[in-house]
Design a protein around this motif. Structure first.
Motif, PDB file in Angstrom:
ATOM      1  N   LEU A  51       8.339   2.921  -8.043  1.00 11.05           N
ATOM      2  CA  LEU A  51       9.307   2.778  -6.956  1.00 11.05           C
ATOM      3  C   LEU A  51       8.838   1.769  -5.905  1.00 11.05           C
ATOM      4  O   LEU A  51       9.653   1.022  -5.346  1.00 11.05           O
ATOM      5  N   SER A  52       7.548   1.723  -5.635  1.00  9.53           N
ATOM      6  CA  SER A  52       7.053   0.769  -4.633  1.00  9.53           C
ATOM      7  C   SER A  52       7.209  -0.671  -5.101  1.00  9.53           C
ATOM      8  O   SER A  52       7.384  -1.584  -4.282  1.00  9.53           O
ATOM      9  N   VAL A  53       7.173  -0.895  -6.421  1.00 13.62           N
ATOM     10  CA  VAL A  53       7.463  -2.232  -6.949  1.00 13.62           C
ATOM     11  C   VAL A  53       8.889  -2.627  -6.584  1.00 13.62           C
ATOM     12  O   VAL A  53       9.169  -3.782  -6.230  1.00 13.62           O
ATOM     13  N   SER A  96       2.026  -5.285 -11.291  1.00 12.75           N
ATOM     14  CA  SER A  96       0.922  -4.372 -11.568  1.00 12.75           C
ATOM     15  C   SER A  96       0.864  -3.321 -10.468  1.00 12.75           C
ATOM     16  O   SER A  96       1.237  -3.587  -9.325  1.00 12.75           O
ATOM     17  N   HIS A  97       0.400  -2.126 -10.818  1.00 10.97           N
ATOM     18  CA  HIS A  97       0.116  -1.137  -9.778  1.00 10.97           C
ATOM     19  C   HIS A  97      -1.023  -0.243 -10.229  1.00 10.97           C
ATOM     20  O   HIS A  97      -1.237  -0.015 -11.425  1.00 10.97           O
ATOM     21  N   SER A  98      -1.779   0.227  -9.246  1.00 12.85           N
ATOM     22  CA  SER A  98      -2.946   1.054  -9.520  1.00 12.85           C
ATOM     23  C   SER A  98      -3.198   1.967  -8.328  1.00 12.85           C
ATOM     24  O   SER A  98      -3.460   1.489  -7.218  1.00 12.85           O
ATOM     25  N   HIS A  99      -3.055   3.262  -8.549  1.00 11.81           N
ATOM     26  CA  HIS A  99      -3.350   4.254  -7.521  1.00 11.81           C
ATOM     27  C   HIS A  99      -2.613   3.971  -6.205  1.00 11.81           C
ATOM     28  O   HIS A  99      -1.414   4.194  -6.133  1.00 11.81           O
ATOM     29  N   GLU A 100      -3.317   3.464  -5.193  1.00  5.95           N
ATOM     30  CA  GLU A 100      -2.727   3.314  -3.855  1.00  5.95           C
ATOM     31  C   GLU A 100      -1.968   2.006  -3.641  1.00  5.95           C
ATOM     32  O   GLU A 100      -1.350   1.831  -2.582  1.00  5.95           O
ATOM     33  N   PHE A 101      -2.022   1.091  -4.589  1.00  3.67           N
ATOM     34  CA  PHE A 101      -1.426  -0.230  -4.375  1.00  3.67           C
ATOM     35  C   PHE A 101      -0.496  -0.615  -5.520  1.00  3.67           C
ATOM     36  O   PHE A 101      -0.699  -0.226  -6.680  1.00  3.67           O
ATOM     37  N   LYS A 116       0.860  -1.182   0.000  1.00  3.85           N
ATOM     38  CA  LYS A 116       0.000   0.000   0.000  1.00  3.85           C
ATOM     39  C   LYS A 116       0.896   1.231   0.000  1.00  3.85           C
ATOM     40  O   LYS A 116       1.718   1.415   0.891  1.00  3.85           O
ATOM     41  N   ILE A 117       0.728   2.055  -1.022  1.00  2.00           N
ATOM     42  CA  ILE A 117       1.656   3.161  -1.245  1.00  2.00           C
ATOM     43  C   ILE A 117       1.217   4.383  -0.441  1.00  2.00           C
ATOM     44  O   ILE A 117       0.315   5.126  -0.846  1.00  2.00           O
TER      45      ILE A 117
END
Length: 209
Positions: A54-56, A89-94, A19-20
């Motif tokens: 970056l969170s990935v 994969s990433h989308s908005h907050e995650f 969770k970003i």
């Protein structure tokens, strides 16, 4: 925020979800990037996209990898240097990655009203019969995710969501399903696993052996 959730699909397949909540600066300070990916990051126009990227890398770090272990083929499909299969994969907050010993695809989507407007373009809308509007949105989002995940797994030019990837009937309560790819005169079968994470749908596709 640390790792949000870990989902074990089978003995060799695990999903990791982040969770970003961090700022771009905090994420950037905590990861190292190859020069080519630093350039890629700097060309992204959206900070939301940059934070997802970056969170990935934070997820990779959690799993014992770095950006230097991640490679992409000519069509943009990611691989790990040690041969482990990965999908991202990433989308908005995650953001999410899945690691497996077998080829795999993952997709993460925010549930939005727009999906019902475009549903006739990519799915059999009879699969939404007898559902509330909210459940129609969830199911259509899952079906879009199924097609994205299968497409990522196969990664072949010419595959159409509408013409080639077909979900079999399922219930939202099932948390799993099956799908088929009919392409180049062949038929391939896939096992689908899905889960609701807050207001997002996480979908993973594995090819049946």
């Amino acid at each position: 925020m640390p790792l949000h959730k870990v989902i074990n699909i089978n003995s060799s397949t695990t999903i990791f979800l982040w969770k970003i909540t961090e700022s771009f600066e905090d994420l950037f300070d905590e990861v190292q990037l190859k020069d080519i990916n630093l350039i890629r990051l700097n060309t992204m126009k959206s900070e939301l996209h940059q934070r997802g990227f970056l969170s990935v890398r934070k997820l990779l770090s959690h799993c014992g990898y770095t950006d230097f272990d991640l490679i992409y083929d000519q069509s943009g499909k990611p691989y790990l240097e040690d041969g482990k299969h990965i999908s991202i994969s990433h989308s908005h907050e995650f953001s999410t990655i899945v690691l497996s010993d077998q080829n795999i695809g993952i997709d993460l989507e925010l549930v939005k009203e727009k999906v019902l407007r475009i549903a006739p373009r990519f799915m059999d809308i009879s699969h939404l019969d007898n559902l509330s509007e909210q459940d129609q949105m969830k199911k259509a989002t899952i079906i879009w995710g199924i097609k994205e995940a299968v497409f990522k797994l196969k990664n072949e030019v010419g595959i159409s969501f509408t013409d080639h990837i077909f979900e079999d009937p399922f219930l939202l309560s099932d948390k799993k399903g099956t799908a088929k790819l009919r392409f180049n005169e062949g038929v391939e079968q896939f096992t689908i696993v899905f889960e609701e994470i807050e207001n997002y749908m996480l979908v993973c596709a594995l090819k049946d052996e």
